[in-house]
Scaffold this motif. Structure first.
Motif, short mmCIF file in Angstrom:
data_model
loop_
_atom_site.label_atom_id
_atom_site.label_comp_id
_atom_site.label_asym_id
_atom_site.label_seq_id
_atom_site.Cartn_x
_atom_site.Cartn_y
_atom_site.Cartn_z
N TYR A 28 0.83 -1.20 0.00
CA TYR A 28 0.00 0.00 0.00
C TYR A 28 0.87 1.26 0.00
CZ TYR A 28 -3.36 3.49 1.52
OH TYR A 28 -4.13 4.62 1.61
N ALA A 29 1.92 1.27 0.80
CA ALA A 29 2.81 2.42 0.87
C ALA A 29 3.57 2.62 -0.44
CB ALA A 29 3.80 2.26 2.02
N SER A 30 3.89 1.54 -1.13
CA SER A 30 4.60 1.65 -2.40
C SER A 30 3.74 2.33 -3.46
CB SER A 30 5.03 0.27 -2.90
OG SER A 30 5.96 -0.29 -2.02
N VAL A 31 2.45 2.07 -3.42
CA VAL A 31 1.54 2.71 -4.38
C VAL A 31 1.24 4.14 -3.94
CG1 VAL A 31 -0.79 2.60 -5.34
CG2 VAL A 31 0.56 0.52 -5.08
N ARG A 32 1.10 4.35 -2.64
CA ARG A 32 0.74 5.66 -2.10
C ARG A 32 1.86 6.69 -2.25
NH1 ARG A 32 -0.03 4.73 3.45
NH2 ARG A 32 2.01 5.63 3.77
N THR A 33 3.11 6.25 -2.13
CA THR A 33 4.25 7.18 -2.22
C THR A 33 5.21 6.71 -3.31
OG1 THR A 33 5.38 5.96 -0.47
CG2 THR A 33 4.14 7.92 0.19
N PRO A 34 4.91 7.07 -4.55
CA PRO A 34 5.76 6.61 -5.66
C PRO A 34 7.17 7.20 -5.63
CG PRO A 34 4.07 8.10 -6.46
CD PRO A 34 3.78 7.85 -5.02
N ARG A 35 7.34 8.39 -5.05
CA ARG A 35 8.69 8.97 -4.97
C ARG A 35 9.61 8.11 -4.12
NH1 ARG A 35 8.12 15.03 -3.19
NH2 ARG A 35 9.39 14.09 -1.58
N ALA A 36 9.11 7.65 -3.00
CA ALA A 36 9.91 6.79 -2.12
C ALA A 36 10.22 5.47 -2.82
CB ALA A 36 9.19 6.56 -0.81
N SER A 37 9.27 4.95 -3.56
CA SER A 37 9.50 3.70 -4.29
C SER A 37 10.56 3.90 -5.36
CB SER A 37 8.20 3.23 -4.94
OG SER A 37 7.24 2.95 -3.95
N LEU A 38 10.55 5.04 -6.01
CA LEU A 38 11.56 5.34 -7.03
C LEU A 38 12.95 5.46 -6.39
CD1 LEU A 38 12.25 5.98 -9.96
CD2 LEU A 38 11.82 8.38 -9.43
N VAL A 39 13.03 6.09 -5.23
CA VAL A 39 14.31 6.20 -4.52
C VAL A 39 14.84 4.82 -4.16
CG1 VAL A 39 15.37 6.98 -2.35
CG2 VAL A 39 13.94 8.53 -3.66
N LEU A 40 13.98 3.95 -3.69
CA LEU A 40 14.41 2.59 -3.36
C LEU A 40 14.83 1.82 -4.60
CD1 LEU A 40 12.03 1.30 -0.58
CD2 LEU A 40 14.48 1.66 -0.47
N LEU A 41 14.12 1.99 -5.69
CA LEU A 41 14.49 1.32 -6.93
C LEU A 41 15.85 1.81 -7.42
CD1 LEU A 41 13.42 -0.76 -8.92
CD2 LEU A 41 12.40 1.11 -10.20
N LEU A 42 16.10 3.09 -7.30
CA LEU A 42 17.42 3.63 -7.68
C LEU A 42 18.52 3.13 -6.74
CD1 LEU A 42 16.48 7.29 -8.64
CD2 LEU A 42 17.15 5.43 -10.16
N ALA A 43 18.20 2.96 -5.46
CA ALA A 43 19.18 2.41 -4.52
C ALA A 43 19.52 0.97 -4.86
CB ALA A 43 18.64 2.50 -3.09
N VAL A 44 18.53 0.19 -5.26
CA VAL A 44 18.77 -1.19 -5.67
C VAL A 44 19.62 -1.23 -6.94
CG1 VAL A 44 17.63 -3.28 -6.56
CG2 VAL A 44 16.74 -2.14 -4.54
N ALA A 45 19.30 -0.37 -7.89
CA ALA A 45 20.08 -0.34 -9.13
C ALA A 45 21.53 0.08 -8.86
CB ALA A 45 19.43 0.63 -10.13
N THR A 46 21.73 1.05 -8.00
CA THR A 46 23.08 1.48 -7.66
C THR A 46 23.85 0.37 -6.94
OG1 THR A 46 22.32 3.76 -7.47
CG2 THR A 46 24.41 3.23 -6.42
N ALA A 47 23.19 -0.31 -6.04
CA ALA A 47 23.83 -1.42 -5.33
C ALA A 47 24.21 -2.54 -6.30
CB ALA A 47 22.92 -1.94 -4.24
N ALA A 48 23.34 -2.81 -7.26
CA ALA A 48 23.63 -3.86 -8.24
C ALA A 48 24.82 -3.50 -9.11
CB ALA A 48 22.40 -4.12 -9.10
N VAL A 49 24.90 -2.25 -9.53
CA VAL A 49 26.03 -1.81 -10.35
C VAL A 49 27.33 -1.86 -9.55
CG1 VAL A 49 27.04 0.19 -11.52
CG2 VAL A 49 24.67 -0.45 -11.95
#
Length: 79
Positions: free
Chosen positions: A31-52
């Motif tokens: 529910y929070a992921s849908v409600r706050t898309p900015r926070a979800s985008l920040v987490l997705l970018l953190a995962v991508a950075t960690a993977a790289v």
């Protein structure tokens, strides 16, 4: 789809409900992921950075969970 699942799982781990009920934590994280898309985008970018970083220098693989946990916890409070 995998990115969304990763974000929801990270957010569920950062929720206080995860200590008692994973089902409740996953529901509130989704529910929070849908409600706050900015926070979800920040987490997705953190995962991508960690993977790289882990791909570029494999010994960093053991250090990746720490910054991801910090990013997940920070997005629960500030975004």
């Amino acid at each position: 789809m995998g990115g969304l699942l990763t974000v929801v799982l990270l957010r569920a781990c950062a929720r206080p409900e995860s200590a008692t009920s994973w089902r409740t934590a996953l529901r509130s994280a989704a529910y929070a992921s849908v409600r706050t898309p900015r926070a979800s985008l920040v987490l997705l970018l953190a995962v991508a950075t960690a993977a790289v970083c882990a791909w570029a220098y494999p010994p960093l693989l053991f250090l990746v969970p720490g910054p991801l946990a910090i990013a997940a916890r920070a997005t629960e409070h500030h975004l």
